[in-house]
Design a protein around this motif. Structure first.
Motif, PDB file in Angstrom:
ATOM      1  N   ARG A  51       0.815  -1.223   0.000  1.00 39.13           N
ATOM      2  CA  ARG A  51       0.000   0.000   0.000  1.00 39.13           C
ATOM      3  C   ARG A  51       0.851   1.278   0.000  1.00 39.13           C
ATOM      4  O   ARG A  51       0.341   2.357  -0.260  1.00 39.13           O
ATOM      5  CB  ARG A  51      -0.994  -0.008   1.151  1.00 39.13           C
ATOM      6  N   LEU A  52       2.138   1.144   0.266  1.00 37.53           N
ATOM      7  CA  LEU A  52       3.040   2.306   0.230  1.00 37.53           C
ATOM      8  C   LEU A  52       3.528   2.606  -1.187  1.00 37.53           C
ATOM      9  O   LEU A  52       4.160   3.627  -1.419  1.00 37.53           O
ATOM     10  CB  LEU A  52       4.239   2.074   1.152  1.00 37.53           C
ATOM     11  N   PHE A  53       3.243   1.712  -2.129  1.00 35.79           N
ATOM     12  CA  PHE A  53       3.688   1.843  -3.511  1.00 35.79           C
ATOM     13  C   PHE A  53       2.520   2.218  -4.414  1.00 35.79           C
ATOM     14  O   PHE A  53       1.374   1.927  -4.101  1.00 35.79           O
ATOM     15  CB  PHE A  53       4.273   0.509  -4.015  1.00 35.79           C
ATOM     16  N   THR A  54       2.818   2.810  -5.570  1.00 35.77           N
ATOM     17  CA  THR A  54       1.791   3.032  -6.594  1.00 35.77           C
ATOM     18  C   THR A  54       1.408   1.674  -7.169  1.00 35.77           C
ATOM     19  O   THR A  54       2.084   0.673  -6.936  1.00 35.77           O
ATOM     20  CB  THR A  54       2.319   3.942  -7.722  1.00 35.77           C
ATOM     21  N   GLU A  55       0.328   1.625  -7.936  1.00 34.58           N
ATOM     22  CA  GLU A  55      -0.139   0.362  -8.523  1.00 34.58           C
ATOM     23  C   GLU A  55       0.970  -0.344  -9.306  1.00 34.58           C
ATOM     24  O   GLU A  55       1.052  -1.557  -9.315  1.00 34.58           O
ATOM     25  CB  GLU A  55      -1.338   0.604  -9.447  1.00 34.58           C
ATOM     26  N   ASP A  56       1.799   0.447 -10.002  1.00 32.31           N
ATOM     27  CA  ASP A  56       2.877  -0.138 -10.807  1.00 32.31           C
ATOM     28  C   ASP A  56       4.244   0.066 -10.148  1.00 32.31           C
ATOM     29  O   ASP A  56       5.277   0.005 -10.804  1.00 32.31           O
ATOM     30  CB  ASP A  56       2.868   0.445 -12.219  1.00 32.31           C
ATOM     31  N   GLY A  57       4.240   0.295  -8.845  1.00 35.22           N
ATOM     32  CA  GLY A  57       5.482   0.543  -8.121  1.00 35.22           C
ATOM     33  C   GLY A  57       6.473  -0.599  -8.240  1.00 35.22           C
ATOM     34  O   GLY A  57       6.097  -1.762  -8.432  1.00 35.22           O
ATOM     35  N   ARG A  58       7.753  -0.258  -8.138  1.00 36.11           N
ATOM     36  CA  ARG A  58       8.825  -1.240  -8.294  1.00 36.11           C
ATOM     37  C   ARG A  58       9.701  -1.247  -7.056  1.00 36.11           C
ATOM     38  O   ARG A  58      10.169  -0.206  -6.608  1.00 36.11           O
ATOM     39  CB  ARG A  58       9.678  -0.898  -9.513  1.00 36.11           C
ATOM     40  N   ASP A  69      17.540 -10.258  -8.831  1.00 32.38           N
ATOM     41  CA  ASP A  69      16.498 -11.290  -8.916  1.00 32.38           C
ATOM     42  C   ASP A  69      15.404 -11.091  -7.864  1.00 32.38           C
ATOM     43  O   ASP A  69      14.383 -11.765  -7.901  1.00 32.38           O
ATOM     44  CB  ASP A  69      17.112 -12.686  -8.754  1.00 32.38           C
ATOM     45  N   TRP A  70      15.622 -10.212  -6.908  1.00 33.91           N
ATOM     46  CA  TRP A  70      14.643  -9.976  -5.849  1.00 33.91           C
ATOM     47  C   TRP A  70      13.631  -8.892  -6.205  1.00 33.91           C
ATOM     48  O   TRP A  70      12.817  -8.505  -5.390  1.00 33.91           O
ATOM     49  CB  TRP A  70      15.333  -9.595  -4.554  1.00 33.91           C
ATOM     50  N   ALA A  71      13.654  -8.383  -7.430  1.00 33.50           N
ATOM     51  CA  ALA A  71      12.763  -7.297  -7.832  1.00 33.50           C
ATOM     52  C   ALA A  71      11.297  -7.757  -7.827  1.00 33.50           C
ATOM     53  O   ALA A  71      10.998  -8.931  -8.027  1.00 33.50           O
ATOM     54  CB  ALA A  71      13.131  -6.783  -9.217  1.00 33.50           C
ATOM     55  N   ALA A  72      10.408  -6.801  -7.571  1.00 38.32           N
ATOM     56  CA  ALA A  72       8.964  -7.045  -7.634  1.00 38.32           C
ATOM     57  C   ALA A  72       8.313  -5.793  -8.204  1.00 38.32           C
ATOM     58  O   ALA A  72       8.627  -4.683  -7.785  1.00 38.32           O
ATOM     59  CB  ALA A  72       8.399  -7.355  -6.250  1.00 38.32           C
ATOM     60  N   VAL A  73       7.411  -5.965  -9.164  1.00 38.46           N
ATOM     61  CA  VAL A  73       6.742  -4.839  -9.803  1.00 38.46           C
ATOM     62  C   VAL A  73       5.236  -5.007  -9.651  1.00 38.46           C
ATOM     63  O   VAL A  73       4.686  -6.053  -9.994  1.00 38.46           O
ATOM     64  CB  VAL A  73       7.117  -4.736 -11.305  1.00 38.46           C
ATOM     65  N   ALA A  77       2.607  -8.424  -6.834  1.00 33.85           N
ATOM     66  CA  ALA A  77       3.944  -9.011  -6.727  1.00 33.85           C
ATOM     67  C   ALA A  77       4.616  -8.607  -5.421  1.00 33.85           C
ATOM     68  O   ALA A  77       5.335  -9.405  -4.803  1.00 33.85           O
ATOM     69  CB  ALA A  77       4.812  -8.579  -7.914  1.00 33.85           C
ATOM     70  N   LEU A  78       4.366  -7.392  -4.969  1.00 35.29           N
ATOM     71  CA  LEU A  78       4.926  -6.940  -3.696  1.00 35.29           C
ATOM     72  C   LEU A  78       4.333  -7.715  -2.523  1.00 35.29           C
ATOM     73  O   LEU A  78       5.051  -8.127  -1.605  1.00 35.29           O
ATOM     74  CB  LEU A  78       4.694  -5.440  -3.510  1.00 35.29           C
ATOM     75  N   VAL A  79       3.016  -7.927  -2.557  1.00 39.11           N
ATOM     76  CA  VAL A  79       2.370  -8.696  -1.489  1.00 39.11           C
ATOM     77  C   VAL A  79       2.986 -10.089  -1.430  1.00 39.11           C
ATOM     78  O   VAL A  79       3.374 -10.574  -0.362  1.00 39.11           O
ATOM     79  CB  VAL A  79       0.839  -8.771  -1.697  1.00 39.11           C
ATOM     80  N   LYS A  80       3.100 -10.747  -2.575  1.00 38.61           N
ATOM     81  CA  LYS A  80       3.666 -12.104  -2.627  1.00 38.61           C
ATOM     82  C   LYS A  80       5.099 -12.114  -2.111  1.00 38.61           C
ATOM     83  O   LYS A  80       5.473 -12.971  -1.306  1.00 38.61           O
ATOM     84  CB  LYS A  80       3.613 -12.615  -4.065  1.00 38.61           C
ATOM     85  N   LYS A  81       5.895 -11.174  -2.556  1.00 36.58           N
ATOM     86  CA  LYS A  81       7.305 -11.112  -2.157  1.00 36.58           C
ATOM     87  C   LYS A  81       7.457 -10.955  -0.652  1.00 36.58           C
ATOM     88  O   LYS A  81       8.229 -11.671  -0.023  1.00 36.58           O
ATOM     89  CB  LYS A  81       8.009  -9.960  -2.870  1.00 36.58           C
ATOM     90  N   PHE A  82       6.742 -10.020  -0.072  1.00 33.00           N
ATOM     91  CA  PHE A  82       6.929  -9.738   1.351  1.00 33.00           C
ATOM     92  C   PHE A  82       6.210 -10.745   2.251  1.00 33.00           C
ATOM     93  O   PHE A  82       6.702 -11.036   3.339  1.00 33.00           O
ATOM     94  CB  PHE A  82       6.543  -8.295   1.672  1.00 33.00           C
ATOM     95  N   ASP A  83       5.091 -11.287   1.808  1.00 31.24           N
ATOM     96  CA  ASP A  83       4.413 -12.300   2.620  1.00 31.24           C
ATOM     97  C   ASP A  83       5.229 -13.587   2.727  1.00 31.24           C
ATOM     98  O   ASP A  83       5.206 -14.257   3.752  1.00 31.24           O
ATOM     99  CB  ASP A  83       3.018 -12.604   2.086  1.00 31.24           C
TER     100      ASP A  83
END
Length: 127
Positions: A51-58, A69-73, A77-83
């Protein structure tokens, strides 16, 4: 005799621009502090970070110890990465430092360094 002093228009414009720059920098720094707190959350970590990122935040790992390799866009993808890090990293405490913020008009770009104290489960590194 008057108790007020008139500020020349040019000086007021300059002062307001400096104030806007300082407030913008502080807001960006506050956003990074919020990110660090969200990254340390035990519950709903991914949602809190996304929620701290824009819809297309990277989000990407950069710098001398970074891992591209740890990038998320995007928020999903951010929810999946951090969860996924909740199970692998049961404890984390992030500390942010060295803000380098560039502001041009209504656009800003920032880079920060952070230190993360954490514990890992298993043998794989998280990201």
């Amino acid at each position: 005799m008057s108790d007020t002093t008139e500020i020349p228009t040019g000086a007021l414009t300059t002062l307001l621009a400096r104030l806007d720059d300082l407030e913008s920098r502080e807001a960006i720094h506050g956003l990074m502090v919020s990110y660090m707190a969200a990254a340390d959350a035990k519950v709903d970590k991914g949602i809190k970070v996304a929620r701290l990122f824009t819809e297309d935040g990277r989000w990407q790992s950069v710098g001398p110890h970074g891992n591209p390799d740890w990038a998320a866009v995007g928020r999903p993808a951010l929810v999946k990465k951090f969860d996924r890090n909740v199970e692998r990293m049961p404890f984390s405490a992030h500390f942010v430092t060295n803000p380098a913020i560039e502001i041009t008009g209504d656009t800003a770009r920032g880079q920060f360094m952070y230190f993360q104290a954490c514990t890992y489960r298993g043998t794989s590194r998280c990201g």
